[in-house]
Design a protein around this motif. Structure first.
Motif, mmCIF file in Angstrom:
data_model
loop_
_atom_site.group_PDB
_atom_site.id
_atom_site.type_symbol
_atom_site.label_atom_id
_atom_site.label_comp_id
_atom_site.label_asym_id
_atom_site.label_seq_id
_atom_site.Cartn_x
_atom_site.Cartn_y
_atom_site.Cartn_z
ATOM 1 N N ASN A 133 46.608 31.306 44.124
ATOM 2 C CA ASN A 133 46.331 30.401 43.010
ATOM 3 C C ASN A 133 45.238 30.943 42.108
ATOM 4 O O ASN A 133 44.454 30.203 41.528
ATOM 5 C CB ASN A 133 45.978 29.019 43.538
ATOM 6 N N ALA A 192 42.356 31.664 41.710
ATOM 7 C CA ALA A 192 40.940 31.466 42.043
ATOM 8 C C ALA A 192 40.012 32.137 41.039
ATOM 9 O O ALA A 192 39.038 32.779 41.413
ATOM 10 C CB ALA A 192 40.641 31.959 43.469
ATOM 11 N N LEU A 193 40.327 31.971 39.765
ATOM 12 C CA LEU A 193 39.424 32.478 38.731
ATOM 13 C C LEU A 193 38.310 31.461 38.532
ATOM 14 O O LEU A 193 38.498 30.273 38.759
ATOM 15 C CB LEU A 193 40.186 32.676 37.419
ATOM 16 N N PHE A 194 37.156 31.949 38.085
ATOM 17 C CA PHE A 194 36.045 31.042 37.856
ATOM 18 C C PHE A 194 36.194 30.422 36.468
ATOM 19 O O PHE A 194 36.140 31.128 35.462
ATOM 20 C CB PHE A 194 34.724 31.796 37.980
ATOM 21 N N PRO A 195 36.400 29.097 36.407
ATOM 22 C CA PRO A 195 36.736 28.472 35.133
ATOM 23 C C PRO A 195 35.594 28.508 34.124
ATOM 24 O O PRO A 195 35.834 28.407 32.931
ATOM 25 C CB PRO A 195 37.067 27.025 35.529
ATOM 26 N N HIS A 196 34.375 28.663 34.604
ATOM 27 C CA HIS A 196 33.234 28.640 33.678
ATOM 28 C C HIS A 196 32.892 30.037 33.178
ATOM 29 O O HIS A 196 31.945 30.197 32.421
ATOM 30 C CB HIS A 196 32.023 28.011 34.352
ATOM 31 N N LYS A 197 33.629 31.020 33.632
ATOM 32 C CA LYS A 197 33.374 32.383 33.184
ATOM 33 C C LYS A 197 34.525 32.846 32.294
ATOM 34 O O LYS A 197 35.673 32.468 32.502
ATOM 35 C CB LYS A 197 33.252 33.327 34.388
ATOM 36 N N ARG A 233 40.068 41.685 38.137
ATOM 37 C CA ARG A 233 38.834 41.426 38.885
ATOM 38 C C ARG A 233 38.804 42.263 40.167
ATOM 39 O O ARG A 233 37.778 42.813 40.535
ATOM 40 C CB ARG A 233 38.748 39.931 39.220
#
Ligand SMILES: Nc1ncnc2c1ncn2[C@@H]1O[C@H](COP(=O)(O)OP(=O)(O)O)[C@@H](O)[C@H]1O
Ligand SMILES: [Mg+2]
Lengths: 402, 281
Positions: free
Chosen positions: A120, A122-127, A183
């Motif tokens: 899924n 798992a990216l960091f939404p705030h970055k 990443r």
């Protein structure tokens, strides 16, 4: 499975087991008495996630771990970097035994050796996309300038240049997973772990991503462990496949080995419904050549060989079995009558020829009107055998029955 | 048949405990008192030193920047009404108390909230304590405050901090705990340390929830600061208190309306801060 000695082993997994629950000892005891997962669960309430797993990961290969949902794939890949603590067993990477590492050594090991791509994303939404790609390097304390550069590079690798400043939520699923891939790549860890990385994507995008992964992998030779529950995916990307069932390895080998010689019913059921013609190669329909002529043979010798074996054409090979061509019975007969003393002038080359790895569906198109078989030669043009139309049809039919 | 059960001397015990604390830790309480009092004085005088129109402009500008122009205009109108009613100075006093109490409460609440998010054991200890703190009637806190800090604003702040802190702790814990597991796992997979996870992932991702907690803390602080007029805190509360004592409902309502205006402004500003900044795409 043929073990080639010259390939380096990157990770060696031995006797790896994982019990979910508070009394792993009990569960393992039962396991040692030959009990299986369902019975152990019933008796002790412990889930035997993995049991006695052995395998090697070779340097630079793309190893696929495949199994139905619940077979323990995620558990296995997470034991490698200890996102899940193994209950027993060894995982040796470059001489370090991962389960024995201290907290600090483990962090170091994860940074150096493992990067991971998740189902899924798992990216960091705030970055931003850029910051996400930088993450592994940021954690390692790499200075800003050089991590910006690495991240840019890997974003370019996955075709995302121009999207650096976007946020993950602005991207489609396929693009988000490209960020996940970037990443992992930017980190330049020695091993890439991919847990069902493409399973959440649309079929078409998924095919694209598989193709790109194969290309990336060929280009970068990054040791990759790829998890999937989809055999088609496993076959199209895997150098080798390990099949997992109820936390145990049921078979491992090349895609073709798994398809043509399923170890048991479980594997066979998996193999059902796969488009075999795409997978099978010339090798699986290879027949020995009944007789060959030498270029130095006289016409009468050749005629004799042909009549002995009921052939109306025969391959001509040189001293070390390099294939020189083919002669037909009519030509040889005429030469014999004309009193020639060698067949070397009669050699023709209008027959199909292929390597042993040629996919079956390509072979099919190669049979020409003269109904010569297809000669299978190795890289040095040595004749390995032939593939006849009947054998191809037979293999395809057999594959269809599965 | 009545069994004569001796009354448990709960109240007496608590009093003894408080007496013990006040007599043995007076150095500490006096120190806290002095620091707090000077904080109140500095902030109060600073805000009073600004001309009314200047402070109005500043607040309106803040409203406009963090939220929208409408809130900015609303702020001007509301503050102008307070000024007109002659309640400017009490409003500033109240604002000072709210700001200081909130800052102290948040400074204490953050680490406690983080700790409760990280440790299940601490979580199970702290949650009943928070329940207790929140359900205890607000002005009960005023009573022990007096022996510690005497009548006045410092006691008011002490009671206010205790009363208003729980939501800040709760929401901090909640915010950190609700960061998706797969993101934590991703951070772990790349070898992030505990503090790297906290600072770069968990905290930024829980910011909106933490702000919701701070918003509640501010609202509770405002209500408590008004009640604290009973123990001599200055501000709008004491205006209300005086109106009650003199049976002048008109004055009481005027001060009440000023409280409402202040509450709305503080609420809207902190609400607006919760929403993530506009993204440049
Ligand atoms: N944390 C856990 N606690 C208990 N059981 C678990 C846990 N994680 C996985 N399992 C069990 O272990 C088995 C393997 O799970 P998993 O590795 O996630 O399978 P897969 O990835 O192949 O679908 C499943 O039966 C699952 O229910
Ligand atoms: Mg899984």
């Amino acid at each position: 499975m043929t073990e080639t000695d010259e390939t380096n082993i990157k990770i060696q997994v031995r006797g790896l087991s994982k019990v979910f629950g508070s009394q792993p000892k009990k569960a393992l005891e039962l396991r040692n008495q030959g009990k299986k997962r369902p019975e152990i669960l019933e008796k002790t309430g412990q889930t035997l996630g993995l049991s006695n797993i052995d395998f090697d990961v070779r340097e630079g290969e793309l190893l696929v771990i495949m199994g139905l949902s619940g077979s323990g794939k995620s558990t296995l890949i997470r034991c490698l970097n200890r996102l899940i603590e193994p209950t027993e067993g060894d995982i040796v990477i470059d001489g370090q035994n991962i389960p024995k590492l201290s907290e600090k050594e483990l962090l170091e090991c994860r940074r150096r050796h493992f990067s991971m791509v998740f189902q899924n994303f798992a990216l960091f939404p705030h970055k931003t996309v850029q910051e996400n790609a930088e993450y592994g390097l940021e954690v390692r304390g790499v200075e800003k300038a050089s991590r910006v550069e690495s991240a840019r590079n890997s974003l370019k690798q996955v075709g995302l240049d121009g999207w650096e400043d976007a946020y993950p939520s602005q991207l489609s699923g396929g693009m988000q997973q490209r960020v996940g891939l970037a990443r992992a790549l930017a980190n330049d860890a020695t091993v890439m772990l991919m847990d069902e990385a493409f399973s959440a994507l649309d079929p078409l995008i998924r095919k694209d991503m598989q193709q790109e992964l194969i290309e990336l992998q060929h280009r970068m030779k990054k040791t990759t462990i790829f998890i999937t529950h989809d055999l088609d995916e496993a076959i199209s990307i895997g150098d080798r496949i390990i099949l997992l069932k109820d936390g145990e390895v049921v078979q491992s080998g090349t895609p073709e080995e798994i398809l043509t010689r399923p170890a048991d019913d479980y594997v066979a059921r998996f193999v059902e419904g796969v488009d075999m013609s795409r997978i099978l190669t010339a090798n699986s329909a290879l027949r020995p050549v009944r007789a060959t002529a030498r270029d130095s043979d006289g016409p009468r010798t050749v005629l004799r060989k042909m009549s002995d074996n009921g052939l109306d054409s025969i391959y001509v090979v040189g001293r070390d079995r390099t294939l020189m061509g083919i002669v037909s019975v009519d030509d040889v007969d005429a030469a014999a009558k004309a009193g020639k003393d060698t067949v070397s002038e009669l050699i023709q080359n209008d027959f199909p020829k292929a390597g042993p790895d040629e996919p079956m569906n390509n072979l099919f198109a190669m049979f020409n009107d003269k109904s010569y078989p297809i000669a299978i030669v190795d890289d040095n043009q040595r004749l390995l055998g032939v593939v006849v139309k009947g054998a191809v049809l037979e293999q395809l039919a057999e594959a269809g029955e599965h | 048949m009545a069994i004569d059960i001796p009354r448990i001397p709960l109240g007496g015990g608590i009093e003894d405990g408080l007496n013990f604390l006040t007599s043995h830790y007076s150095v500490v309480t006096r120190g806290i008192s002095r620091v707090t009092q000077s904080g109140i004085t500095v902030l109060n005088e600073g805000l009073m030193w600004l001309p009314e129109w200047a402070l109005m402009a500043i607040i309106a500008l803040i409203c406009w920047r963090v939220a929208n122009l409408r809130l900015g205009i609303g702020a001007v109108l509301g503050l102008a009404l307070i000024w007109n009613l002659g309640l400017w100075d009490p409003m500033i006093e109240t604002l000072t108390l709210v700001v200081i109490a909130t800052v102290v409460a948040v400074v204490i609440a953050m680490p406690v909230g983080v700790l409760a998010a990280m440790s299940d054991r601490f979580y199970s200890v702290i949650m009943p304590v928070l329940d207790f703190m929140q359900t205890m009637p607000a002005f009960v806190y005023l009573i022990p405050a007096i022996p510690f800090f005497g009548i006045g604003s410092v006691s008011a702040i002490f009671a206010t901090v205790i009363f208003s802190m729980p939501p800040a702790i709760r929401f901090t814990t909640l915010g950190i705990r609700q960061v998706p597991k797969d993101l934590i796992e991703a951070a772990d997979a790349f070898g992030a340390t505990r503090s790297q996870k906290l600072i770069k992932i968990q905290f930024p991702l829980s910011l909106s929830t933490v702000m919701a907690g701070i918003n509640q803390t501010i609202m509770l602080a405002l209500s408590m600061v008004v009640i604290a007029a009973m123990i001599g805190a200055d501000g709008l509360g004491s205006e209300v208190w005086r109106a009650i004592q003199r049976l002048r409902p008109g004055d009481g309502f005027e001060a009440g309306i000023a409280v409402v205006i202040l509450a709305m402004l503080l609420d809207r500003i902190t609400q607006a801060l919760r929403k993530p900044k506009k993204k440049t795409s």
